[in-house]
Design a protein around this motif. Structure first.
Motif, mmCIF file in Angstrom:
data_model
loop_
_atom_site.group_PDB
_atom_site.id
_atom_site.type_symbol
_atom_site.label_atom_id
_atom_site.label_comp_id
_atom_site.label_asym_id
_atom_site.label_seq_id
_atom_site.Cartn_x
_atom_site.Cartn_y
_atom_site.Cartn_z
ATOM 1 N N GLY A 71 22.715 81.849 87.971
ATOM 2 C CA GLY A 71 21.802 81.194 87.032
ATOM 3 C C GLY A 71 22.541 80.150 86.219
ATOM 4 O O GLY A 71 23.733 80.296 85.942
ATOM 5 N N VAL A 72 21.829 79.103 85.819
ATOM 6 C CA VAL A 72 22.439 77.961 85.133
ATOM 7 C C VAL A 72 21.617 77.584 83.906
ATOM 8 O O VAL A 72 20.384 77.588 83.951
ATOM 9 N N VAL A 73 22.307 77.235 82.817
ATOM 10 C CA VAL A 73 21.666 76.677 81.624
ATOM 11 C C VAL A 73 22.392 75.378 81.280
ATOM 12 O O VAL A 73 23.619 75.343 81.194
ATOM 13 N N THR A 74 21.643 74.316 81.099
ATOM 14 C CA THR A 74 22.196 72.965 80.960
ATOM 15 C C THR A 74 22.768 72.710 79.569
ATOM 16 O O THR A 74 22.453 73.426 78.612
ATOM 17 N N PRO A 75 23.586 71.655 79.432
ATOM 18 C CA PRO A 75 24.112 71.295 78.110
ATOM 19 C C PRO A 75 23.015 71.038 77.075
ATOM 20 O O PRO A 75 23.156 71.428 75.912
ATOM 21 N N LYS A 172 38.063 71.642 83.687
ATOM 22 C CA LYS A 172 36.715 72.199 83.909
ATOM 23 C C LYS A 172 35.825 72.117 82.674
ATOM 24 O O LYS A 172 34.853 72.863 82.544
ATOM 25 N N GLY A 173 36.130 71.185 81.768
ATOM 26 C CA GLY A 173 35.314 71.007 80.580
ATOM 27 C C GLY A 173 35.818 71.723 79.351
ATOM 28 O O GLY A 173 35.247 71.587 78.262
ATOM 29 N N HIS A 179 41.411 66.303 77.294
ATOM 30 C CA HIS A 179 39.958 66.170 77.227
ATOM 31 C C HIS A 179 39.545 65.596 75.875
ATOM 32 O O HIS A 179 38.730 64.664 75.801
ATOM 33 N N ARG A 180 40.100 66.130 74.809
ATOM 34 C CA ARG A 180 39.722 65.661 73.476
ATOM 35 C C ARG A 180 40.211 64.234 73.216
ATOM 36 O O ARG A 180 39.533 63.445 72.547
ATOM 37 N N GLU A 181 41.358 63.882 73.757
ATOM 38 C CA GLU A 181 41.828 62.497 73.616
ATOM 39 C C GLU A 181 40.885 61.533 74.331
ATOM 40 O O GLU A 181 40.622 60.432 73.842
ATOM 41 N N ALA A 182 40.356 61.965 75.480
ATOM 42 C CA ALA A 182 39.408 61.121 76.223
ATOM 43 C C ALA A 182 38.102 60.976 75.446
ATOM 44 O O ALA A 182 37.501 59.885 75.426
ATOM 45 N N ILE A 183 37.655 62.041 74.803
ATOM 46 C CA ILE A 183 36.447 61.957 73.980
ATOM 47 C C ILE A 183 36.664 60.981 72.835
ATOM 48 O O ILE A 183 35.800 60.148 72.522
ATOM 49 N N ARG A 184 37.831 61.054 72.227
ATOM 50 C CA ARG A 184 38.144 60.151 71.118
ATOM 51 C C ARG A 184 38.152 58.698 71.590
ATOM 52 O O ARG A 184 37.704 57.793 70.870
ATOM 53 N N GLN A 185 38.641 58.458 72.782
ATOM 54 C CA GLN A 185 38.764 57.087 73.297
ATOM 55 C C GLN A 185 37.457 56.569 73.898
ATOM 56 O O GLN A 185 37.079 55.410 73.662
ATOM 57 N N PHE A 186 36.751 57.418 74.672
ATOM 58 C CA PHE A 186 35.601 56.940 75.436
ATOM 59 C C PHE A 186 34.254 57.436 74.910
ATOM 60 O O PHE A 186 33.207 56.987 75.389
ATOM 61 N N GLY A 187 34.265 58.369 73.944
ATOM 62 C CA GLY A 187 33.016 58.955 73.502
ATOM 63 C C GLY A 187 32.586 60.089 74.425
ATOM 64 O O GLY A 187 33.380 60.585 75.225
ATOM 65 N N ILE A 188 31.338 60.506 74.298
ATOM 66 C CA ILE A 188 30.859 61.631 75.094
ATOM 67 C C ILE A 188 29.940 61.156 76.218
ATOM 68 O O ILE A 188 29.449 60.036 76.208
ATOM 69 N N THR A 189 29.721 62.052 77.169
ATOM 70 C CA THR A 189 28.859 61.789 78.315
ATOM 71 C C THR A 189 27.544 62.553 78.133
ATOM 72 O O THR A 189 27.424 63.384 77.220
ATOM 73 N N PRO A 190 26.573 62.336 79.006
ATOM 74 C CA PRO A 190 25.350 63.147 78.945
ATOM 75 C C PRO A 190 25.593 64.626 79.230
ATOM 76 O O PRO A 190 24.695 65.448 79.008
ATOM 77 N N PHE A 191 26.790 64.967 79.709
ATOM 78 C CA PHE A 191 27.088 66.350 80.054
ATOM 79 C C PHE A 191 27.870 67.071 78.965
ATOM 80 O O PHE A 191 28.175 68.259 79.112
ATOM 81 N N HIS A 192 28.205 66.381 77.885
ATOM 82 C CA HIS A 192 28.871 67.052 76.768
ATOM 83 C C HIS A 192 27.855 67.819 75.920
ATOM 84 O O HIS A 192 26.684 67.455 75.843
ATOM 85 N N ARG A 193 28.332 68.882 75.299
ATOM 86 C CA ARG A 193 27.500 69.709 74.432
ATOM 87 C C ARG A 193 27.596 69.153 73.016
ATOM 88 O O ARG A 193 28.588 69.365 72.324
ATOM 89 N N LYS A 194 26.576 68.463 72.606
ATOM 90 C CA LYS A 194 26.635 67.701 71.360
ATOM 91 C C LYS A 194 26.729 68.582 70.118
ATOM 92 O O LYS A 194 27.124 68.115 69.055
#
Length: 210
Positions: A71-75, A172-173, A179-194
């Motif tokens: 079973g899957v639950v989305t971001p 793996k997220g 990962h956090r450095e990439a978020i700081r540089q590029f922002g978040i994607t539609p798959f990040h948990r806001k």
């Protein structure tokens, strides 16, 4: 050796989830029903196994199980209902898909909500027990941990092809430094948990564009 069952004389499903602590991606859960008195000395908590061994055991689990599902639950759903509720919902969704209805459920951890499928127009409350570190104690929970982990890893590997800058192929997220450095540089994607603390600074990173 892990135990074959917790409840005596019942069709028992073991459940576990993967990806609860990640900053990105869906949370996955699996449910597994093994034959009564099933034996497999190789099964263990997925975290204790190599990636290669998990993939090998996935094939064995799927071959030997009476029934298994994921079973899957989305971001977006995680952001709406929080990760605890999302993890339980993922397990319920896995249970919903089983081709054999369990008579009892055992769950890794210490939190779960009653699972009450509708049978002949009425909700049936299936007994459940939560077991701390159950993935290292019961075969069906260990198997569920392996299925949830491997199917989620496959999903994150696919997302990594679209977003290589976040190093999801490796992390793996999960909230690694890279990962956090990439978020700081590029922002978040539609798959990040806001709703999660993206940068580890105690602040929700809702100002990032998608």
């Amino acid at each position: 050796m892990l135990a074959s069952h917790y409840y005596e004389g019942k069709v028992e499903a073991g459940c576990d989830e993967a990806g609860r602590g990640c900053l990105a991606g869906s949370v996955y859960a699996a449910a597994v029903i093994f034959p009564e008195d099933y034996v497999n000395d190789e099964l263990n908590d997925s975290k204790q196994l190599t990636d290669r061994r998990r993939k090998q055991l996935r094939d064995i689990i799927q071959r030997d199980a009476v029934a298994w599902t994921v079973g899957v639950v989305t971001p977006d759903e995680i952001d709406q209902i929080n990760i605890l509720n999302a993890s339980i919902l993922a397990m319920h969704r896995a249970l919903d898909q089983l081709t054999v209805r369990p008579e009892a459920i055992i769950v890794d951890g210490n939190r779960f909500k009653p699972y009450c499928p509708v049978v002949d127009g009425s909700a049936v409350n299936i007994p459940h027990t939560t077991i701390v570190k159950g993935d290292g104690k019961y075969l069906s929970i260990a198997a569920a941990s392996i299925l949830a982990k491997t199917y989620r890893d496959d999903y994150m590997d696919e997302l990594a092809e679209q977003y290589p800058q976040y190093d999801w192929k490796s992390n793996k997220g999960y909230p690694t430094k890279k990962h956090r450095e990439a978020i700081r540089q590029f922002g978040i994607t539609p798959f990040h948990r806001k709703s999660f603390n993206m940068l580890g600074d105690g602040q929700l990173s809702l100002d990032f564009g998608e």
